[in-house]
Write a protein that holds these residues in place. Structure first.
Motif, PDB file in Angstrom:
ATOM      1  N   TYR A 115       1.930  -3.941   0.435  1.00 20.02           N
ATOM      2  CA  TYR A 115       2.603  -4.597   1.637  1.00 20.02           C
ATOM      3  C   TYR A 115       3.145  -3.077   2.279  1.00 20.02           C
ATOM      4  CZ  TYR A 115       6.256  -5.931   4.708  1.00 20.02           C
ATOM      5  OH  TYR A 115       7.291  -6.007   5.869  1.00 20.02           O
ATOM      6  N   SER A 144       1.067   3.366  -0.976  1.00 27.73           N
ATOM      7  CA  SER A 144       0.484   2.151  -1.258  1.00 27.73           C
ATOM      8  C   SER A 144      -0.823   1.899  -1.653  1.00 27.73           C
ATOM      9  CB  SER A 144       0.943   1.061  -0.116  1.00 27.73           C
ATOM     10  OG  SER A 144       2.365   1.080   0.311  1.00 27.73           O
ATOM     11  N   VAL A 185       9.340 -10.256  -0.563  1.00 33.53           N
ATOM     12  CA  VAL A 185      10.726  -9.511  -0.117  1.00 33.53           C
ATOM     13  C   VAL A 185      11.545 -10.845   0.003  1.00 33.53           C
ATOM     14  CG1 VAL A 185      11.784  -7.953   1.697  1.00 33.53           C
ATOM     15  CG2 VAL A 185       9.467  -7.651   0.883  1.00 33.53           C
ATOM     16  N   ASN A 240       3.281   6.738   3.848  1.00 32.74           N
ATOM     17  CA  ASN A 240       3.437   5.528   3.449  1.00 32.74           C
ATOM     18  C   ASN A 240       2.185   4.580   3.128  1.00 32.74           C
ATOM     19  OD1 ASN A 240       4.857   3.209   3.494  1.00 32.74           O
ATOM     20  ND2 ASN A 240       5.080   2.921   5.884  1.00 32.74           N
ATOM     21  N   TRP A 246       7.986  -6.544  -7.063  1.00 34.96           N
ATOM     22  CA  TRP A 246       7.258  -5.396  -7.692  1.00 34.96           C
ATOM     23  C   TRP A 246       5.992  -5.864  -8.584  1.00 34.96           C
ATOM     24  CZ3 TRP A 246       7.705  -5.146 -12.923  1.00 34.96           C
ATOM     25  CH2 TRP A 246       8.619  -5.924 -13.475  1.00 34.96           C
ATOM     26  N   ALA A 299       3.036  -6.447  -6.201  1.00 32.77           N
ATOM     27  CA  ALA A 299       2.478  -4.912  -6.133  1.00 32.77           C
ATOM     28  C   ALA A 299       1.635  -4.680  -7.362  1.00 32.77           C
ATOM     29  CB  ALA A 299       3.445  -3.847  -5.991  1.00 32.77           C
ATOM     30  N   ARG A 348       6.531 -10.716   4.992  1.00 30.11           N
ATOM     31  CA  ARG A 348       7.701 -10.331   3.960  1.00 30.11           C
ATOM     32  C   ARG A 348       7.759 -11.568   2.790  1.00 30.11           C
ATOM     33  NH1 ARG A 348      11.757  -6.728   5.500  1.00 30.11           N
ATOM     34  NH2 ARG A 348      13.495  -8.170   4.779  1.00 30.11           N
TER      35      ARG A 348
END
Lengths: 240, 324
Positions: free
Chosen positions: A87, A158, A57, A154, A78, A81, A52
């Motif tokens: 992640y 990603s 995060v 999920n 973000w 990413a 994380r």
């Protein structure tokens, strides 16, 4: 491995939750040649906190995280990413009020940074090739998907857009054996496209796929090897 | 050819049944209550829909949308009294004033989730209300309200049917398009899981900000129409005390649905009208007590709002948390 070939470098990373220290001076690195880097440790050892922190995060208390040579320690999640640092948290997170297609669409719009629906649909088609089961569920609300289907969605979300490093936190947790086999084969297939940083309790998967391994205990990295034979052997489990 | 077009209409009808129901209700409403009550029902319904965009779809409860409604009213009034005779321009001024203040409030309010979002929105509302009744009283008319010089006046019923109903239709269609769009999906996604939204490369702050701008536009634009209808703006429209009416409408009707806020607004205004007929002008004293009672009953037996309860009764199953 501390060289220009590193995709991810973590140095002197410490994380506190309030007064409690969770991570102690973590040093680690993932190279471009690595395919699957595994992170093992007991519950509460700090594995998820480390992932994380790398994903943005959690903001680390001190230390530095570099991704593709760029200091990302204070970069928002973000933006990381968009750099290709993906992640996937452990709890099969999808947007339950949206349909499967809408889930894929919002991910594609975000990670491709385009409003061109042709490009978006092309990218969705690409991940549907990997997860054909999602194709017939496109108009279903994600709320009604099974655990395995949610994990597929999920992952599919990603995997949109360019991926430089995929970080997975226990992707097979709570799944039926057939699905564990499916995800294991999937990881085997996609590891040729980009490196994977994997937290996984399923040791056979680690032994089969990993080419680098870190062990964590009480917030510290206590062991590291890049030797495939050592990883296959599994002797290191005694250290945990 | 005929078959195809009727099939298309059938498809359009089933996909947008909620919009058609709202329009039909408001078309027939003036047959049962005075036009002014119907206008207030419609205006509060749209303002509550604006609250619902942020709460029912974005998960952010606002106690400051009366400010946005009021700024739409006052912006148009100021423009007509001091700037122009052009109604379209005056409406644009009202909408722009609302959008500007909504944009400013968003910078601060959206930094945090509930309850801070609610409180910052309320703080903005209170601040502007104090400005209106204090330093700007000579322009705003303070609690006496502001009379507006309209260049053209329409008969009240004609205005309702030829101006307000088409604007309601446009705003409903725009809301539907917004909620079905990628940004609408992202607003819902943000209310579910911000962390996941970030992990797919979106900045949740920007998404919520766009949501608030759209919501401000809805509240502001309908406010402009209220000014044109009444040729007057009362301080009540910008008062923080109007917020509970809007929140009441959303919760009673059904958050996360387009039709819900209108059901809530109809209940509030019809209740207001019945009390007025029965008890005269001092009926509003009782209204707040009855609203409180309503909310208690609702929270115990109909938590998802009346629309969901009616839907369950007719269809036999629950409506999802979000209906678009």
């Amino acid at each position: 491995m501390r060289d220009s070939e590193a995709i991810l470098e973590v140095s002197n990373l410490s994380v506190f939750y309030g007064e409690a220290q969770i991570l102690y001076d973590i040093e680690m690195s993932i190279g471009k040649k690595n395919r699957v880097v595994a992170l093992l440790g007991r519950n509460g050892s700090g594995k998820t906190t480390l992932l994380r922190s790398i994903a943005g995060v959690i903001r680390p208390t001190r230390g530095k995280i570099s991704f593709l040579g760029q200091d990302i320690t204070l970069m928002p999640a973000w933006k990381r990413a968009l750099l290709g640092l993906k992640y996937i948290p452990p709890d099969k997170r999808v947007f339950t009020s949206l349909t499967v297609y809408e889930n894929l669409r919002v991910a594609a719009y975000g990670l491709l940074r385009t409003s061109n629906s042709t490009i978006v649909d092309k990218e969705i088609e690409k991940v549907l090739e990997i997860f054909p089961r999602l194709r017939k569920l496109l108009n279903n609300k994600a709320l009604y998907l099974s655990g395995g289907e949610r994990q597929m969605l999920n992952l599919a979300m990603s995997m949109m857009g360019p991926t430089k490093l995929l970080m997975l936190d226990e992707p097979t947790e709570g799944l039926a054996p057939a699905l564990v086999q499916f995800f294991s084969e999937l990881l085997d297939k996609i590891r040729t496209d980009f490196p994977i940083f994997l937290i996984e309790q399923n040791l056979p998967i680690i032994r089969r796929l990993a080419d680098s391994l870190y062990l964590m205990k009480e917030g510290r990295i206590i062991y590291h090897t890049d030797d495939i034979n050592t990883i296959r052997g599994g002797e290191y489990m005694k250290l945990l | 050819m005929m078959k195809t077009s009727s099939k298309n209409f059938g498809f359009l009808l089933t996909r947008n049944l909620d919009l058609f129901i709202i329009l039909i209700i408001f078309l027939v409403l003036p047959r049962f209550i005075p036009v002014t009550f119907a206008v207030h029902t419609l205006v509060y319904g749209v303002a509550a829909l604006a609250v619902n965009v942020m709460y029912g779809y974005g998960g952010l409860l606002s106690f400051g949308h009366a400010l946005l409604l009021g700024l739409g009213c006052y912006g148009t009034a100021f423009a007509l009294n001091y700037l122009t005779d052009n109604i379209v321009l005056a409406v644009a001024v009202g909408a722009l004033l609302t959008l500007s203040v909504g944009a400013l409030a968003g910078i601060f309010a959206l930094r945090r989730r509930d309850p801070y979002f609610s409180l910052v929105m309320l703080a903005f509302n209170v601040f502007f209300y104090q400005l209106w009744v204090g330093p700007l009283a000579s322009w705003t008319g303070s609690d006496m309200g502001l009379f507006v010089k309209l260049p053209v006046t329409l008969d009240k019923s004609t205005f309702y049917h030829t101006v307000l109903i088409p604007i309601l239709a446009i705003l409903l269609v725009l809301t539907k398009i917004f909620l079905k769009s990628c940004i609408g999906s992202l607003l819902i996604a943000t209310s579910e899981n911000e962390e996941k939204v970030k992990s797919i490369g979106h900045n949740p702050y920007v998404i919520k900000y766009i949501g608030l701008l759209f919501s401000s536009f809805l509240a502001g634009l309908i406010g402009t129409q209220l000014t044109l209808y009444l040729a007057y703006v009362g301080i009540d429209y910008i008062s923080p005390m109007t917020n509970p009416i809007l929140v009441f409408s959303v919760l009673v009707g059904g958050a996360g649905t387009i039709i819900g806020p209108f059901i809530g607004s109809i209940i509030y205004n019809i209740l207001n009208y019945i009390l007025l007929v029965l008890l005269g002008w001092h009926a509003t004293i009782y209204l707040e007590g009855i609203i409180g009672l309503f909310l208690i009953i609702l929270m115990i037996w109909f938590r998802g709002g009346l629309y969901r309860a009616i839907y369950r009764l007719i269809k036999g199953y629950h409506l999802p948390d979000v209906v678009r």
